[in-house]
Scaffold this motif. Sequence first.
Motif, PDB file in Angstrom:
ATOM      1  N   THR A  32       0.831  -1.205   0.000  1.00 34.21           N
ATOM      2  CA  THR A  32       0.000   0.000   0.000  1.00 34.21           C
ATOM      3  C   THR A  32       0.860   1.248   0.000  1.00 34.21           C
ATOM      4  N   GLY A  36       0.369   3.480  -3.029  1.00 29.99           N
ATOM      5  CA  GLY A  36      -0.250   4.732  -2.611  1.00 29.99           C
ATOM      6  C   GLY A  36       0.585   5.943  -2.977  1.00 29.99           C
ATOM      7  N   LEU A  39       0.198   6.470  -6.787  1.00 22.12           N
ATOM      8  CA  LEU A  39      -1.094   7.092  -7.090  1.00 22.12           C
ATOM      9  C   LEU A  39      -1.142   8.534  -6.583  1.00 22.12           C
ATOM     10  N   THR A  61      -7.236   9.221 -12.851  1.00 23.93           N
ATOM     11  CA  THR A  61      -6.633   8.714 -11.616  1.00 23.93           C
ATOM     12  C   THR A  61      -7.536   8.992 -10.418  1.00 23.93           C
ATOM     13  N   VAL A  64     -10.516   6.527 -10.413  1.00 26.92           N
ATOM     14  CA  VAL A  64     -10.142   5.191  -9.925  1.00 26.92           C
ATOM     15  C   VAL A  64      -9.996   5.192  -8.402  1.00 26.92           C
ATOM     16  N   VAL A  65      -9.301   6.194  -7.890  1.00 26.33           N
ATOM     17  CA  VAL A  65      -9.091   6.309  -6.445  1.00 26.33           C
ATOM     18  C   VAL A  65     -10.421   6.450  -5.723  1.00 26.33           C
ATOM     19  N   ASN A  66     -11.287   7.318  -6.213  1.00 24.71           N
ATOM     20  CA  ASN A  66     -12.572   7.567  -5.547  1.00 24.71           C
ATOM     21  C   ASN A  66     -13.492   6.355  -5.597  1.00 24.71           C
ATOM     22  N   PHE A  68     -12.625   3.037  -5.834  1.00 30.75           N
ATOM     23  CA  PHE A  68     -12.155   1.979  -4.928  1.00 30.75           C
ATOM     24  C   PHE A  68     -12.249   2.416  -3.465  1.00 30.75           C
ATOM     25  N   ARG A  69     -12.108   3.704  -3.211  1.00 31.26           N
ATOM     26  CA  ARG A  69     -12.198   4.209  -1.844  1.00 31.26           C
ATOM     27  C   ARG A  69     -13.633   4.159  -1.325  1.00 31.26           C
ATOM     28  N   PRO A 107      -6.026   3.335  -2.331  1.00 33.67           N
ATOM     29  CA  PRO A 107      -6.692   4.587  -2.725  1.00 33.67           C
ATOM     30  C   PRO A 107      -6.873   5.554  -1.556  1.00 33.67           C
ATOM     31  N   ALA A 110      -3.523   7.002  -0.921  1.00 35.44           N
ATOM     32  CA  ALA A 110      -3.137   7.904  -2.018  1.00 35.44           C
ATOM     33  C   ALA A 110      -3.625   9.324  -1.758  1.00 35.44           C
ATOM     34  N   ARG A 111      -4.822   9.453  -1.222  1.00 36.93           N
ATOM     35  CA  ARG A 111      -5.346  10.780  -0.905  1.00 36.93           C
ATOM     36  C   ARG A 111      -4.538  11.434   0.217  1.00 36.93           C
TER      37      ARG A 111
END
Length: 222
Positions: A32, A36, A39, A61, A64-66, A68-69, A107, A110-111
């Motif tokens: 991760t 992470g 990303l 990007t 995808v992050v949003n 899966f999150r 994800p 990543a944020r």
Amino acid sequence: MIEQLFPNVEWAALWTASLETVYMSLAAVIMTFILGIILGLLLYLTDKGNFWENKTLHALTAAVVNIFRSIPFIILLILLIPFTNAMLGTFLGPSAALPALVAGAAPFYARLVEIGFREVDKGVIEAAQSMGAGQGRIIMRVLLPESMPALVSGITVTGITLVSFTAMAGAIGAGGLGDLAYREGFQRTQPDVTFASTIAVLIIVFVFQMIGDQLTSKLDKR
């Protein structure tokens, strides 16, 4: 005294389950952390005004992050069973839980990485640019080192979340303390097993938090 409080607990099984939880958590944390950061870098660098400004890539990007999150982890586990089965030949056991653990946590992390990068003083980056440093050098020598306390703090929070994810993964055969608490504690109506498993999870979480806090304190130059 312990035998009276926990009459149904098999300590060897509890130790094995604890090791499985630690293995899943540590392996997922490492993967991760890497994914992470990749990303998070994409989110940051492709945003408006940054080195790789690209509206389309940034939007893709971020989407995808949003997505899966936003998927609840237990549903993500079920959705990824065919992928896990195709990749590993099974969806049971600690290793089989790793794809879902990483897909669920990366994800989110990543944020946190993106936020950490945004907190880096723009003046430091501009100073490096004025000295002739290229993009790669700025990323490796300025952006990552300056944001490292935030990155470590973020992975600590994510690691604790991953420990809770392993407990949910145990419900569908991943092993670990979640599996022990559910199968031996809940299904067999042995609350002492569930309680002992909970204590073991709390100890793992406290150790994660302590190590993360110490690393963050050492890295923070302020």
